[in-house]
Motif scaffolding. Structure first.
Motif, mmCIF file in Angstrom:
data_model
loop_
_atom_site.group_PDB
_atom_site.id
_atom_site.type_symbol
_atom_site.label_atom_id
_atom_site.label_comp_id
_atom_site.label_asym_id
_atom_site.label_seq_id
_atom_site.Cartn_x
_atom_site.Cartn_y
_atom_site.Cartn_z
ATOM 1 N N ALA A 159 0.831 -1.206 0.000
ATOM 2 C CA ALA A 159 0.000 0.000 0.000
ATOM 3 C C ALA A 159 0.860 1.249 0.000
ATOM 4 N N VAL A 160 0.360 2.299 -0.640
ATOM 5 C CA VAL A 160 1.069 3.571 -0.732
ATOM 6 C C VAL A 160 0.605 4.496 0.379
ATOM 7 N N ARG A 161 1.559 5.056 1.108
ATOM 8 C CA ARG A 161 1.262 6.036 2.144
ATOM 9 C C ARG A 161 1.488 7.414 1.563
ATOM 10 N N ARG A 162 0.430 8.215 1.456
ATOM 11 C CA ARG A 162 0.509 9.539 0.837
ATOM 12 C C ARG A 162 0.353 10.622 1.901
ATOM 13 N N THR A 163 1.278 11.573 1.903
ATOM 14 C CA THR A 163 1.239 12.687 2.848
ATOM 15 C C THR A 163 1.676 13.960 2.121
ATOM 16 N N GLY A 164 1.617 15.068 2.837
ATOM 17 C CA GLY A 164 2.058 16.337 2.290
ATOM 18 C C GLY A 164 3.359 16.823 2.891
ATOM 19 N N SER A 165 3.930 16.031 3.798
ATOM 20 C CA SER A 165 5.220 16.370 4.399
ATOM 21 C C SER A 165 5.881 15.081 4.857
ATOM 22 N N LEU A 166 7.138 15.165 5.245
ATOM 23 C CA LEU A 166 7.908 13.987 5.614
ATOM 24 C C LEU A 166 7.673 13.587 7.064
ATOM 25 N N THR A 167 7.611 12.285 7.296
ATOM 26 C CA THR A 167 7.545 11.748 8.644
ATOM 27 C C THR A 167 8.965 11.591 9.186
ATOM 28 N N PRO A 168 9.141 11.409 10.498
ATOM 29 C CA PRO A 168 10.490 11.195 11.039
ATOM 30 C C PRO A 168 11.207 10.004 10.405
ATOM 31 N N ASP A 169 10.501 8.891 10.150
ATOM 32 C CA ASP A 169 11.135 7.734 9.515
ATOM 33 C C ASP A 169 11.587 8.066 8.098
ATOM 34 N N GLN A 170 10.788 8.811 7.374
ATOM 35 C CA GLN A 170 11.169 9.204 6.019
ATOM 36 C C GLN A 170 12.364 10.142 6.041
ATOM 37 N N GLU A 171 12.413 11.018 7.021
ATOM 38 C CA GLU A 171 13.565 11.910 7.156
ATOM 39 C C GLU A 171 14.839 11.112 7.426
ATOM 40 N N ARG A 172 14.733 10.060 8.231
ATOM 41 C CA ARG A 172 15.914 9.228 8.513
ATOM 42 C C ARG A 172 16.394 8.531 7.245
ATOM 43 N N LEU A 173 15.463 8.070 6.404
ATOM 44 C CA LEU A 173 15.842 7.421 5.144
ATOM 45 C C LEU A 173 16.608 8.400 4.258
ATOM 46 N N ILE A 174 16.150 9.635 4.189
ATOM 47 C CA ILE A 174 16.804 10.626 3.347
ATOM 48 C C ILE A 174 18.181 10.987 3.896
ATOM 49 N N ARG A 175 18.282 11.145 5.218
ATOM 50 C CA ARG A 175 19.583 11.489 5.805
ATOM 51 C C ARG A 175 20.624 10.394 5.565
ATOM 52 N N ALA A 176 20.180 9.155 5.489
ATOM 53 C CA ALA A 176 21.105 8.043 5.293
ATOM 54 C C ALA A 176 21.411 7.786 3.818
ATOM 55 N N ALA A 177 20.723 8.482 2.916
ATOM 56 C CA ALA A 177 20.829 8.176 1.496
ATOM 57 C C ALA A 177 22.177 8.595 0.911
ATOM 58 N N ASP A 178 22.731 7.731 0.065
ATOM 59 C CA ASP A 178 23.908 8.073 -0.728
ATOM 60 C C ASP A 178 23.549 8.193 -2.206
ATOM 61 N N THR A 179 22.275 7.942 -2.520
ATOM 62 C CA THR A 179 21.805 7.947 -3.901
ATOM 63 C C THR A 179 20.347 8.378 -3.937
ATOM 64 N N PHE A 180 19.986 9.194 -4.901
ATOM 65 C CA PHE A 180 18.583 9.385 -5.231
ATOM 66 C C PHE A 180 18.471 9.752 -6.701
ATOM 67 N N PHE A 181 17.262 9.734 -7.213
ATOM 68 C CA PHE A 181 17.002 10.043 -8.607
ATOM 69 C C PHE A 181 16.108 11.278 -8.673
ATOM 70 N N VAL A 182 16.291 12.069 -9.731
ATOM 71 C CA VAL A 182 15.524 13.299 -9.874
ATOM 72 C C VAL A 182 14.987 13.399 -11.296
ATOM 73 N N ALA A 183 13.702 13.667 -11.411
ATOM 74 C CA ALA A 183 13.049 13.902 -12.693
ATOM 75 C C ALA A 183 12.686 15.375 -12.793
ATOM 76 N N THR A 184 12.944 15.965 -13.952
ATOM 77 C CA THR A 184 12.625 17.372 -14.179
ATOM 78 C C THR A 184 11.981 17.519 -15.549
ATOM 79 N N ALA A 185 11.261 18.624 -15.728
ATOM 80 C CA ALA A 185 10.525 18.835 -16.970
ATOM 81 C C ALA A 185 10.877 20.189 -17.567
ATOM 82 N N ALA A 186 10.684 20.296 -18.874
ATOM 83 C CA ALA A 186 10.870 21.543 -19.606
ATOM 84 C C ALA A 186 9.939 21.489 -20.814
ATOM 85 N N PRO A 187 9.792 22.592 -21.523
ATOM 86 C CA PRO A 187 8.869 22.589 -22.661
ATOM 87 C C PRO A 187 9.173 21.546 -23.728
ATOM 88 N N ASP A 188 10.443 21.130 -23.841
ATOM 89 C CA ASP A 188 10.771 20.179 -24.902
ATOM 90 C C ASP A 188 10.923 18.744 -24.410
#
Length: 288
Positions: A159-188
């Motif tokens: 199941a997907v947990r949807r929120t509008g801000s980060l939980t403490p557990d999610q913050e810990r995952l991000i602080r420990a991260a050495d990798t993430f992916f980023v998607a960005t958009a532009a007109p083309d």
């Protein structure tokens, strides 16, 4: 699709790397060469970036047995299974011509391949018509071994947990991260890229705001160029040991200062999915 749009050119000019970027840009091809096709067919995961019907940009993880992604022609990438029904991008590719960016990253070999273009649904899942195909160097890539596969969650699980801000557990995952992916958009179009660094390189400014340094790379500035033009962005963090994914959608901008560049990201939507990926990876061997 040309190599660079006005946003990337503006960043290249500001940083003073226009000549280098022009040289590197010659490596961008419209089609999939045989060596790239062989690499794709060996991969068990692919990251796809796109805009959802509500306009939010997300980065999503697609997985499958090697061969689930394969080149079916010089300009076509077939992805078996498509986007999971629980994913924020599940309804993004419903017709031909949907702009997407993808990146196939192999932690085992520290190789990565980016393919940008448009997608359409297919009987197998989805097909990407490529417009930009290129490799990046292994800089900032963390090596990991693939330890095995966990059972793929059945209907009703994961199941997907949807929120509008980060939980403490999610913050810990991000602080420990050495990798993430980023998607960005532009007109083309849309681009999907990788960011890596030592654990802690992503700063938690608040439960709705992140900041990370923009380390020197290939001088293309596709991500920062898109942010100059649009600002929408989607981040994907992965718990490599458990398969949990953390997807964030929001807006970002680049900060320029005497100590270098940094990207500040403000989120407005979060989607966390436990055991979204069946892949189980080893502890990291950090990039030199």
């Amino acid at each position: 699709m040309r190599a660079y749009h006005s946003g990337s050119l503006a960043v290249q000019t500001r940083v003073g790397v226009r000549d280098l970027a022009e040289h590197v840009g010659r490596s961008i091809a419209p089609g999939i060469r045989p060596v790239a096709a062989a690499f794709l067919e060996a991969q068990p995961m692919l990251v796809l970036g796109a805009a959802a019907p509500d306009g939010r940009v997300w980065a999503s993880l697609l997985t499958g047995l090697p061969g689930f992604t394969r080149a079916t022609g010089p300009h076509t990438l077939s992805v078996a299974g498509g986007i999971p029904s629980r994913d924020p991008l599940a309804q993004a590719v419903t017709e031909a011509g949907t702009p997407v960016g993808t990146i196939a990253l192999d932690p085992r070999t520290r190789r990565r391949l980016r393919l940008n273009g448009t997608a359409r649904p297919s009987a197998r899942g989805l097909v990407v018509e490529t417009e930009q195909v290129f490799s990046n160097c292994p800089k900032h890539l963390t090596r990991r071994a693939l330890r095995g596969w966990a059972p793929i969650p059945g209907p009703g699980s994961g199941a997907v947990r949807r929120t509008g801000s980060l939980t403490p557990d999610q913050e810990r995952l991000i602080r420990a991260a050495d990798t993430f992916f980023v998607a960005t958009a532009a007109p083309d179009g849309v681009d999907a890229s990788h960011r890596g660094g030592p654990p802690g390189f992503v700063e938690l400014v608040s439960p709705t705001e992140l900041r990370w340094p923009d380390y020197p790379g290939n001088a293309m500035f596709l991500t920062l160029g898109n942010l100059e033009e649009d600002g929408r962005a989607g981040l994907l963090f992965l718990d490599w040991a458990t398969g949990t994914t953390l997807q964030l959608s929001g807006v970002a901008h680049t900060e320029y200062g005497p100590e270098g560049r940094a990207v500040r990201f403000r989120l407005d939507a979060v989607a966390e999915t436990e055991a979204a990926s069946p892949l189980r990876w080893s502890a990291p061997e950090h990039s030199p």
